[in-house]
Design a protein around this motif. Structure first.
Motif, mmCIF file in Angstrom:
data_model
loop_
_atom_site.group_PDB
_atom_site.id
_atom_site.type_symbol
_atom_site.label_atom_id
_atom_site.label_comp_id
_atom_site.label_asym_id
_atom_site.label_seq_id
_atom_site.Cartn_x
_atom_site.Cartn_y
_atom_site.Cartn_z
ATOM 1 N N LYS A 19 0.822 -1.216 0.000
ATOM 2 C CA LYS A 19 0.000 0.000 0.000
ATOM 3 C C LYS A 19 0.864 1.277 0.000
ATOM 4 N N CYS A 22 2.060 1.971 4.011
ATOM 5 C CA CYS A 22 2.364 0.889 4.952
ATOM 6 C C CYS A 22 2.757 -0.348 4.165
ATOM 7 N N CYS A 24 1.247 -3.302 4.084
ATOM 8 C CA CYS A 24 0.175 -4.259 3.771
ATOM 9 C C CYS A 24 0.142 -4.546 2.269
ATOM 10 N N VAL A 36 -4.758 -5.467 6.485
ATOM 11 C CA VAL A 36 -4.828 -4.199 7.231
ATOM 12 C C VAL A 36 -3.797 -4.183 8.357
ATOM 13 N N CYS A 37 -3.415 -2.967 8.765
ATOM 14 C CA CYS A 37 -2.479 -2.803 9.871
ATOM 15 C C CYS A 37 -2.797 -1.481 10.566
ATOM 16 N N CYS A 40 -2.744 1.701 8.051
ATOM 17 C CA CYS A 40 -3.823 1.980 7.091
ATOM 18 C C CYS A 40 -5.180 2.057 7.787
HETATM 19 ZN ZN LIG Z 1 -1.508 -1.314 6.341
#
Ligand SMILES: [Zn+2]
Length: 478
Positions: A19, A22, A24, A36-37, A40
């Motif tokens: 992304k 980040c 991901c 997801v993290c 994000c």
């Molecule tokens: Zn992320």
């Protein structure tokens, strides 16, 4: 008399591995909320880091669209509340975008026209809402996916020009290989601003913004509808309302979504977590050096190098994949016009019919050329070749195998053919008489009969000659 003024905004998902800010994965179709993290999702304490590849891709597009890359650029927070935006702001670029002042050339009916590009900037995508009758779900996998916004100046003057612009833009983007440009998957999205003004006036009319168009055809149809809707309003002496309208493809109309009063008033402010960026001249130069030959240049080269018509060259070069395929064939077989004919008619018709994207057309060029060589050696008829090609595309077998399996080689033994011709002459005295009395067309019926007897495996030109010779002899004897 009115003049139409259109500006287009294209959002393009970049196909980076990860992304925008980040680590991901950036991929389509994964289980919801698995990519997801904290970054994000905008959880407290998380810090965004700009993806170098996303920046590189953005620069590629900017340079390909002849934009100036700014010496300094920054990211801003575009604040609004929406359930698919977990941070309550989107990282975007406001007053210091990555690049400005570019252009893309298109061909209109009468001339070549430059559509100016106002800006190309980098931002992040939002998540995705899935509505059911009972409840709504949200999938944040898409949140944070790198997005390019490509905005034109209001230089487009008809729905047709808008369509041309999009087709040309997509072609350039495909050549850059920075996105899969798939409108159905949402990786390329387009909004349009439309207004009408009195011809000769320099003041812009009141515009509406069109959304929800998910194909280039939809953009063209929506614009056509909207232009005539606005014209009717103005002709009736009324005022167009500034609003956002949605395209309803099924009904073929645009419908009001929100008026200006309800429109979002975004508050932008610089993202304090992301510093002001600069890009080294050397980096810009090295990206410039890697830019490919673009469709327009390639189209010109194809006309020159392979003596193709503008039409053929354009069809072939619009897709990089097809152009590459053509060139790999041209290396194997020195008849570019013949290759082009097969690709632009039979192959494209087949793909179109089966709704197969060009990129998924995987028949090796060696196999296509194999077929063309058999045809050139007059071992099969042109019609048989077309049938064989379809079987090749279905099965990926080579032409020789299919022709042998189905016993499709033309009858090469003259005496075999003579036997059939004699038989047809004997069995169709009426047509023979007609022909001998001067009805030239009667010969076509006889040729048809021979073709039927041979199941299409005779060369019609040869049959025609053979029939005429035999009938002439018979006629002389009578
Ligand atoms: Zn992320």
């Amino acid at each position: 008399m009115y003049e139409t003024v259109i500006g287009l905004e294209v959002h393009l998902q970049l196909k980076t591995k990860t992304k925008a800010f980040c680590g991901c994965a950036n991929s389509f179709g994964a289980e919801p909320n698995t990519l997801v993290c904290p970054v994000c999702l905008g959880l407290p304490g998380s810090l965004p880091v700009l993806n170098k590849k996303a920046l590189e891709y953005a620069l590629k597009v900017a340079l390909a669209l002849n934009c100036e890359v700014k010496e300094f650029f920054k990211f801003d927070r575009k604040n609004y509340y929406y359930p698919d935006l977990p941070k309550n702001y989107q990282i975007s670029q406001y007053d210091m975008p990555l690049s400005i002042n570019g252009y893309l050339e298109i061909d209109t009916e009468t001339k070549n026209k430059r559509i100016r590009i106002k800006r190309v900037h980098l931002e992040e995508d939002a998540g995705k809402l899935i509505h059911t009758p009972e409840y709504s779900l949200v999938d944040y996998n898409r949140a944070g996916v790198p997005l390019l916004e490509i905005v034109t100046e209001p230089d487009i003057n008809s729905a047709e020009e808008a369509y041309e612009y999009l087709v040309n833009l997509k072609s350039v983007l495909e050549y850059l290989e920075v996105s899969d440009c798939n409108m159905e998957k949402g990786s390329l999205r387009c909004d349009a601003n439309v207004s009408l003004r009195k011809k000769g006036s320099s003041v812009l009319g009141i515009k509406t913004e069109l959304k929800n168009m998910n194909s280039f055809k939809a953009v063209r149809d929506a614009l056509d509808f909207e232009i005539s809707r606005q014209r009717k309003i103005l002709d009736g002496g009324e005022r167009v309302i500034q609003e956002t309208r949605l395209w309803d493809a099924e009904e073929g109309i645009t419908i009001s979504m929100r008026t200006k009063e309800e429109a979002h008033d975004y508050r932008y402010f610089p993202d304090p977590d992301l510093v002001i960026f600069t890009v080294d001249e050397k980096v810009i130069k090295s990206i410039k050096d890697t830019l490919p030959e673009f469709p327009r240049q390639r189209c010109l080269r194809f006309q020159k190098e392979y003596s193709l018509s503008f039409y053929d060259a354009e069809v072939l070069t619009r897709s990089k994949y097809l152009a590459d395929y053509f060139e790999s064939c041209a290396k194997l077989y020195p008849y570019p016009k013949e290759i082009s004919n097969w690709l632009t008619t039979e192959v494209l018709a087949y793909l179109n019919e089966k709704k197969i994207p060009i990129e998924e057309f995987t028949l090796e060029s060696e196999k296509l050329i194999g077929l063309l060589k058999i045809l050139q050696a007059k071992q099969i008829s042109r019609n048989t070749a077309k049938d064989v090609l379809r079987i090749m595309l279905d099965t990926n077998k080579d032409a020789d195998t299919i022709i042998k399996e189905k016993n499709l080689f033309l009858i090469s033994d003259e005496s075999d053919l003579e036997k059939i011709v004699d038989e047809v002459i004997k069995n169709n005295p009426n047509s023979v008489n007609d022909y001998l009395k001067g009805k030239e067309n009667a010969i076509m019926f006889l040729v048809g009969q021979v073709m039927k007897q041979t199941k299409g495996k005779a060369d019609p030109v040869r049959v025609n000659t053979l029939l005429k010779t035999k009938l002439k002899k018979g006629g002389d004897n009578a």
